[in-house]
Structures are given as C-alpha cells and as structure tokens.
Design an enzyme around this catalytic site. Sequence first.
Site, PDB file in Angstrom:
ATOM      1  N   GLN A 255       0.808  -1.224   0.000  1.00 52.59           N
ATOM      2  CA  GLN A 255       0.000   0.000   0.000  1.00 52.59           C
ATOM      3  C   GLN A 255       0.838   1.269   0.000  1.00 52.59           C
ATOM      4  O   GLN A 255       0.524   2.230  -0.698  1.00 52.59           O
ATOM      5  CB  GLN A 255      -0.955   0.003   1.193  1.00 52.59           C
ATOM      6  CG  GLN A 255      -2.078  -1.020   1.048  1.00 52.59           C
ATOM      7  CD  GLN A 255      -3.073  -1.002   2.189  1.00 52.59           C
ATOM      8  OE1 GLN A 255      -2.969  -0.169   3.094  1.00 52.59           O
ATOM      9  NE2 GLN A 255      -4.028  -1.916   2.149  1.00 52.59           N
TER      10      GLN A 255
ATOM     11  N   HIS B 197      -8.077  -2.047   6.730  1.00 52.64           N
ATOM     12  CA  HIS B 197      -7.236  -2.446   7.858  1.00 52.64           C
ATOM     13  C   HIS B 197      -6.326  -1.256   8.144  1.00 52.64           C
ATOM     14  O   HIS B 197      -5.855  -0.595   7.223  1.00 52.64           O
ATOM     15  CB  HIS B 197      -6.431  -3.695   7.492  1.00 52.64           C
ATOM     16  CG  HIS B 197      -5.450  -4.150   8.536  1.00 52.64           C
ATOM     17  ND1 HIS B 197      -5.749  -4.209   9.878  1.00 52.64           N
ATOM     18  CD2 HIS B 197      -4.173  -4.578   8.421  1.00 52.64           C
ATOM     19  CE1 HIS B 197      -4.697  -4.653  10.542  1.00 52.64           C
ATOM     20  NE2 HIS B 197      -3.729  -4.882   9.686  1.00 52.64           N
TER      21      HIS B 197
ATOM     22  N   ASP C 139      -6.611  -6.623  15.679  1.00 56.80           N
ATOM     23  CA  ASP C 139      -6.572  -7.501  14.498  1.00 56.80           C
ATOM     24  C   ASP C 139      -5.257  -8.278  14.456  1.00 56.80           C
ATOM     25  O   ASP C 139      -5.249  -9.495  14.269  1.00 56.80           O
ATOM     26  CB  ASP C 139      -6.728  -6.642  13.237  1.00 56.80           C
ATOM     27  CG  ASP C 139      -6.884  -7.487  11.989  1.00 56.80           C
ATOM     28  OD1 ASP C 139      -7.977  -8.028  11.784  1.00 56.80           O
ATOM     29  OD2 ASP C 139      -5.907  -7.625  11.218  1.00 56.80           O
TER      30      ASP C 139
HETATM   31  P1  NAD Z   1      -5.382  -9.624  -1.811  1.00 61.35           P
HETATM   32  O1  NAD Z   1      -3.990 -10.095  -1.663  1.00 61.35           O
HETATM   33  O2  NAD Z   1      -6.473 -10.617  -1.891  1.00 61.35           O
HETATM   34  O3  NAD Z   1      -5.583  -8.753  -3.139  1.00 61.35           O
HETATM   35  C1  NAD Z   1      -4.801  -7.714  -3.505  1.00 61.35           C
HETATM   36  C2  NAD Z   1      -5.086  -7.275  -4.942  1.00 61.35           C
HETATM   37  O4  NAD Z   1      -4.401  -6.053  -5.120  1.00 61.35           O
HETATM   38  C3  NAD Z   1      -4.539  -8.201  -6.006  1.00 61.35           C
HETATM   39  O5  NAD Z   1      -5.482  -9.162  -6.406  1.00 61.35           O
HETATM   40  C4  NAD Z   1      -4.228  -7.242  -7.124  1.00 61.35           C
HETATM   41  O6  NAD Z   1      -5.417  -7.011  -7.875  1.00 61.35           O
HETATM   42  C5  NAD Z   1      -3.913  -5.944  -6.429  1.00 61.35           C
HETATM   43  N1  NAD Z   1      -2.491  -5.571  -6.338  1.00 61.35           N
HETATM   44  C6  NAD Z   1      -1.487  -6.281  -5.763  1.00 61.35           C
HETATM   45  N2  NAD Z   1      -0.332  -5.577  -5.817  1.00 61.35           N
HETATM   46  C7  NAD Z   1      -0.639  -4.399  -6.410  1.00 61.35           C
HETATM   47  C8  NAD Z   1       0.125  -3.251  -6.753  1.00 61.35           C
HETATM   48  N3  NAD Z   1       1.437  -3.175  -6.457  1.00 61.35           N
HETATM   49  N4  NAD Z   1      -0.523  -2.222  -7.363  1.00 61.35           N
HETATM   50  C9  NAD Z   1      -1.836  -2.280  -7.653  1.00 61.35           C
HETATM   51  N5  NAD Z   1      -2.612  -3.349  -7.340  1.00 61.35           N
HETATM   52  C10 NAD Z   1      -2.007  -4.388  -6.740  1.00 61.35           C
HETATM   53  O7  NAD Z   1      -5.621  -8.553  -0.633  1.00 61.35           O
HETATM   54  P2  NAD Z   1      -6.782  -8.583   0.474  1.00 61.35           P
HETATM   55  O8  NAD Z   1      -6.604  -9.780   1.345  1.00 61.35           O
HETATM   56  O9  NAD Z   1      -8.095  -8.337  -0.190  1.00 61.35           O
HETATM   57  O10 NAD Z   1      -6.378  -7.306   1.357  1.00 61.35           O
HETATM   58  C11 NAD Z   1      -6.710  -5.985   0.996  1.00 61.35           C
HETATM   59  C12 NAD Z   1      -6.939  -5.181   2.262  1.00 61.35           C
HETATM   60  O11 NAD Z   1      -8.077  -5.707   2.960  1.00 61.35           O
HETATM   61  C13 NAD Z   1      -5.790  -5.256   3.252  1.00 61.35           C
HETATM   62  O12 NAD Z   1      -5.671  -4.007   3.873  1.00 61.35           O
HETATM   63  C14 NAD Z   1      -6.249  -6.300   4.246  1.00 61.35           C
HETATM   64  O13 NAD Z   1      -5.667  -6.167   5.523  1.00 61.35           O
HETATM   65  C15 NAD Z   1      -7.735  -5.976   4.296  1.00 61.35           C
HETATM   66  N6  NAD Z   1      -8.588  -7.060   4.799  1.00 61.35           N
HETATM   67  C16 NAD Z   1      -8.505  -8.301   4.240  1.00 61.35           C
HETATM   68  C17 NAD Z   1      -9.355  -9.309   4.684  1.00 61.35           C
HETATM   69  C18 NAD Z   1      -9.339 -10.669   4.043  1.00 61.35           C
HETATM   70  O14 NAD Z   1     -10.140 -11.494   4.437  1.00 61.35           O
HETATM   71  N7  NAD Z   1      -8.513 -10.982   3.050  1.00 61.35           N
HETATM   72  C19 NAD Z   1     -10.272  -9.047   5.726  1.00 61.35           C
HETATM   73  C20 NAD Z   1     -10.351  -7.754   6.263  1.00 61.35           C
HETATM   74  C21 NAD Z   1      -9.493  -6.765   5.778  1.00 61.35           C
HETATM   75 MG    MG Z   2      -7.337  -9.922  10.390  1.00 62.59          MG
END
Ligand code: NAD
Ligand code: MG
Length: 332
Positions: free
Chosen positions: A87, A109, A192
């Site tokens: 990020q 998050h 978390d």
């Molecule tokens: P993820 O790894 O599933 O997906 C990330 C996506 O971001 C990738 O599919 C791609 O499309 C894109 N990406 C990756 N690198 C990139 C870059 N350098 N530039 C542009 N796009 C890029 O991520 P996630 O698990 O959905 O997490 C995203 C946020 O949600 C985080 O802050 C995480 O803490 C939060 N979160 C996740 C969950 C969960 O269940 N996975 C739950 C609550 C909160």
């Molecule tokens: Mg968590």
Amino acid sequence: MAARIYYENDAPREALEGKHVTILGYGSQGRAHALNLFDSGLDVTVGLRKDSPSWSRAEGDGLRVASVHEACADADLVAMLVPDQHQAAVYREAVENNLKSGASLLFAHGFNIHFGQIRPPDSIDVSMVAPKAPGPLVRRTYEENSGTPALVAIHQDATGEAKSRALAYARGLGCARAGVLETTFAEETETDLFGEQAVLCGGTSRLIQAGFETLVEAGYQPEIAYFECMHELKLIVDLLYEGGFAGMRDAISDTAEYGDLTRGKEIIGPEVEAAMRKTLEDVRSGAFAREWVLENRAGTPVLDAERRRQTQHPIEEVGARLRGMMSWMNRK
Ligand code: NAD
Ligand code: MG
C-alpha cells in the site's frame, strides 16, 4: 462502555450519491467491495496496474477498470485494497499526487496509517470500513441479502463528511444489515494483529500441530490424530459460533465437558498467558510492524523459508490424503 453500532437506518446512502468511488486492487476484499457497491447503485471504478491479471477479471465482471493513476484522479473516495505490504508504494507512486483535496481515502485495515507508513495530507479524509470476514463471504452474504459485520473508524475528517461517507460505504457493502461497530485505527489494528497471531491463526495452528505431534510421538496412527486434532475442530468451532461456550458444552458429552473444564487451563496456563501479553506488547510497541515492513524490504526471506518449512510438517501429507477422500470438500 458498550460499543456504538450502526445499522441501515443510521447509514444514509446520500453521502456517496453521485460521487466517484475508486477501488484499488481486485483481490479478496477488492472484488467483493467493487461488486457490492456497484450492485448497490454506486459509481464504481476499479484501479489496477496495466499488466494486472485482475484487469480482465474485473472487466469480465462488468466493472469499469482504469490504471491506478486515472482511477484516482477524479475520485471522491478511494478504497485502498491492495495487500498491506504494497500500500505505501502504491500510495506514493500513484495516489498521493492524484487525490483531489476533499476526497476520502478509505482502508479495510489500519496498519499503514497507524504505523505511519502512509501519511496523507490534512486536506483529505482518512477512514476505515473493515468487514469482519474474508472477501468471498462479504460478496456471498450480500447476494443472499444478509451481510457481514464491519468496523468503522475515522482517522482524519477534513470534509466533515468522513463518517457519513464511511457509513454509506459500509451500507453499500451490505455490512449495515449486520451491524457496523465504531472503533479507532489503533484499536482495529492492534486487536486484528493480536487476534490473528495469538488466537485465530498462530495460536490455533500451533495448538493443532502440537496436539497432532503429541499423539503421533506416542505411537498413535497419524490418521486418527488428524481427525482428532484438525478435522473435529471445525465441528467444535461451528458450535461456538452458533451458541457460544454454553451451546458448545450442551452438545458435547459430560465426559468431554469435564475434560474441557479441568484440563483446558493446564494446557493454556500462565506461560501461554505471558506469551500472549508479550505478543500484544510487540504489536503495540511497533516492534512487529517494523519487523514486517523490513521483512518485505528484504524480499520476504523469513516468510518464504517458513512457508517451505510448513509444507514439510507430517500433518500435511496425511491431511491432504484424508481430505482427498472427502469429495464434498473439493466442490468449491
Ligand atoms: P489480496 O492479496 O487478496 O488482493 C490484492 C489485490 O491487489 C490483487 O489481487 C491485485 O489485484 C492488487 N495488487 C497487488 N499488488 C498491487 C500493486 N502493487 N498495485 C496495484 N494493485 C495491486 O488482498 P486482500 O486480502 O483483499 O487485502 C486488501 C486489504 O483488505 C488489506 O488491507 C487487508 O488487511 C484488508 N482485509 C482483508 C481481509 C481478508 O479477508 N482478506 C479481511 C479484512 C481486511
Ligand atoms: Mg485480520
């Protein structure tokens, strides 16, 4: 003090009506947020890298896709849903200089804001809507007309509308059907990280492995140990989820309940409690955050080595074999 909880009546849609909403990232959360908000009637653009494999998937789902730069340029709200460890780089390269003042930057998050990896200017809102579920479930429950609970927090309110926009966003996700709890970036981030380390992921994984190791070392069959320590855990957790400890203890035998009540505290005793306090202190002091940020700068050597090492654990071979026999598990 009881937590403040918002439902649909407390979360009017108006705050995001006619506004441009940009979702950065199309992974677990990104896809669910983009599709739910789109189906709720909001104006959604997905921002991705030009070479991203998610580009065609998002277009195939019927969404508008643009480069991260373009998608941020006229956005009123940007949701930062790329992986936490990327990020700060995405923010620096493509968001910082494109966001108009009066826009909202929203997270799922709090890590990067709470630990200072992203420091937005005073002219924008910084908020959080964090669904308490993996993305695919956020999507599925929305389609079933229910929803997952979420947390909402405001770090910075430049427009005076940070909270009403965040609540409208949570409503668009379907989360206000289930309840949106008010928190702070500090509380969300610290609880978390602690929860996933001590209980949900770290604590549970090690508890299962240690139980399995104890039985196999004592000469019992690994298949029996697997069912006992891994497979049955799901059934117990389902009971806990539905009825709490009382519901679970109602459903198990009196023998199991007596063993639970008298032996559980011998397993998770003062030593584990002290380790939990240490884990929480490492989170709160920033020591864990520094370690994770530096681990990523170094190219994730520890993460890669530990992942490799975990695949060698004997529970993996027996588990893969037994799960392969339960055909209903592979239907997903
Ligand atoms: P993820 O790894 O599933 O997906 C990330 C996506 O971001 C990738 O599919 C791609 O499309 C894109 N990406 C990756 N690198 C990139 C870059 N350098 N530039 C542009 N796009 C890029 O991520 P996630 O698990 O959905 O997490 C995203 C946020 O949600 C985080 O802050 C995480 O803490 C939060 N979160 C996740 C969950 C969960 O269940 N996975 C739950 C609550 C909160
Ligand atoms: Mg968590």
